[in-house]
Design a protein around this motif. Structure first.
Motif, short mmCIF file in Angstrom:
data_model
loop_
_atom_site.label_atom_id
_atom_site.label_comp_id
_atom_site.label_asym_id
_atom_site.label_seq_id
_atom_site.Cartn_x
_atom_site.Cartn_y
_atom_site.Cartn_z
N SER A 71 13.01 -2.54 -6.13
CA SER A 71 13.63 -1.86 -6.63
C SER A 71 13.54 -0.62 -6.19
O SER A 71 14.21 0.61 -6.42
N MET A 72 11.79 0.12 -6.14
CA MET A 72 12.16 1.05 -5.67
C MET A 72 12.36 2.11 -4.09
O MET A 72 13.66 2.88 -4.54
N GLN A 73 12.99 1.10 -3.20
CA GLN A 73 13.86 0.83 -2.14
C GLN A 73 14.96 0.95 -2.44
O GLN A 73 16.18 2.16 -1.93
N SER A 74 15.69 0.75 -4.05
CA SER A 74 16.91 1.18 -4.41
C SER A 74 17.31 2.83 -5.29
O SER A 74 18.11 3.25 -5.25
N MET A 75 15.86 2.29 -5.58
CA MET A 75 16.03 3.93 -6.17
C MET A 75 15.61 5.06 -5.29
O MET A 75 16.34 6.13 -5.54
N LEU A 76 15.19 5.49 -4.75
CA LEU A 76 15.24 6.13 -4.09
C LEU A 76 16.49 6.70 -2.48
O LEU A 76 17.09 7.69 -2.69
N MET A 77 16.89 4.98 -2.67
CA MET A 77 18.74 5.26 -1.88
C MET A 77 19.29 5.92 -3.07
O MET A 77 20.19 6.89 -2.40
N GLU A 93 1.31 -1.51 0.29
CA GLU A 93 0.11 0.26 -0.31
C GLU A 93 1.14 1.24 0.16
O GLU A 93 1.63 0.87 0.73
N MET A 94 0.84 2.33 -0.81
CA MET A 94 1.53 3.43 -0.69
C MET A 94 0.81 5.15 -0.64
O MET A 94 -0.74 4.68 -0.99
N ASP A 95 1.28 5.32 0.17
CA ASP A 95 0.76 6.44 0.25
C ASP A 95 0.74 7.62 -0.45
O ASP A 95 1.71 8.15 -0.99
N CYS A 131 12.43 12.04 0.34
CA CYS A 131 12.88 10.01 -0.57
C CYS A 131 13.14 9.32 1.30
O CYS A 131 12.46 8.67 1.10
N GLU A 132 13.51 9.88 2.01
CA GLU A 132 13.75 9.02 3.11
C GLU A 132 12.63 8.88 4.25
O GLU A 132 11.71 7.53 4.13
N ALA A 133 11.44 9.61 4.33
CA ALA A 133 9.51 9.51 4.65
C ALA A 133 9.37 8.57 3.32
O ALA A 133 9.00 7.79 4.26
N MET A 134 9.29 9.14 2.83
CA MET A 134 8.91 8.18 1.57
C MET A 134 9.11 6.52 2.03
O MET A 134 8.61 5.65 1.71
N LEU A 135 10.58 6.24 2.18
CA LEU A 135 11.53 4.96 2.29
C LEU A 135 11.08 4.26 3.70
O LEU A 135 10.62 3.08 3.91
N ALA A 136 11.03 5.72 4.25
CA ALA A 136 10.50 4.75 5.87
C ALA A 136 8.99 4.21 5.65
O ALA A 136 8.85 3.33 6.87
N LEU A 180 2.53 11.03 0.05
CA LEU A 180 3.64 11.37 -0.14
C LEU A 180 4.12 10.90 -0.93
O LEU A 180 5.44 12.14 -1.43
N MET A 181 3.25 10.14 -1.88
CA MET A 181 4.36 10.07 -3.16
C MET A 181 4.38 11.39 -3.95
O MET A 181 5.18 12.21 -4.60
N GLN A 182 3.11 11.71 -4.37
CA GLN A 182 3.31 13.40 -4.55
C GLN A 182 4.62 14.34 -4.56
O GLN A 182 4.71 15.37 -4.69
N ASP A 183 3.80 14.63 -3.00
CA ASP A 183 5.52 15.80 -1.70
C ASP A 183 6.24 15.01 -2.68
O ASP A 183 7.40 15.80 -2.93
N THR A 184 7.05 14.06 -2.36
CA THR A 184 8.71 12.57 -3.14
C THR A 184 8.14 13.07 -4.15
O THR A 184 9.65 14.16 -4.71
#
Length: 135
Positions: free
Chosen positions: A83-89, A18-20, A126-131, A23-27
């Protein structure tokens, strides 16, 4: 155009989590702002000459990574968690490095100050999205 409305209407059933969407929009907005700031900073750095070559290259790379990250997030149905986590990092790493490089030149170039601020904001989002993905 209301991109938030578009995002909320996209099917996320193919995603493993489930994605917020807020938060995605803010990111994505922070990535877009950092991409623009880094692009403008790079152009300004190039006009200043050789001493700014590293900063110009760092800004160009950051702009590309931020833009790519934003575009990946605009296609949530094609993402998977690793892949999403890797991209954000990766985006966070580039943003952190770019902000640090730009801080070295803030007294010489106003564009570096703006770029550092935009990169810091992008990294925080990105940190908030990853968390939120590990919660």
């Amino acid at each position: 155009m209301d991109t938030m409305a578009m995002m909320k209407n996209m099917s996320m059933t193919d995603m493993p989590m489930e994605m917020d969407t807020d938060l995605m929009q803010d990111t994505m907005m922070a990535m877009n702002a950092a991409s623009m700031a880094a692009t403008m900073c790079s152009a300004s750095d190039m006009r200043m000459g050789g001493e700014m070559a590293t900063c110009a290259a760092m800004c160009s790379n950051t702009a590309m990574m931020a833009d790519t990250g934003m575009r990946v997030m605009m296609r949530p149905a094609g993402m998977d968690l690793p892949s999403m986590q890797s991209m954000l990092m990766t985006v966070m790493t580039m943003g952190t490095m770019c902000a640090a490089e730009c801080r070295k030149h803030m007294d010489m170039a106003e564009s570096c100050r703006y770029c550092a601020m935009a990169c810091d904001e992008m990294v925080a989002k990105c940190e908030a999205m990853l968390a939120s993905m590990s919660a």
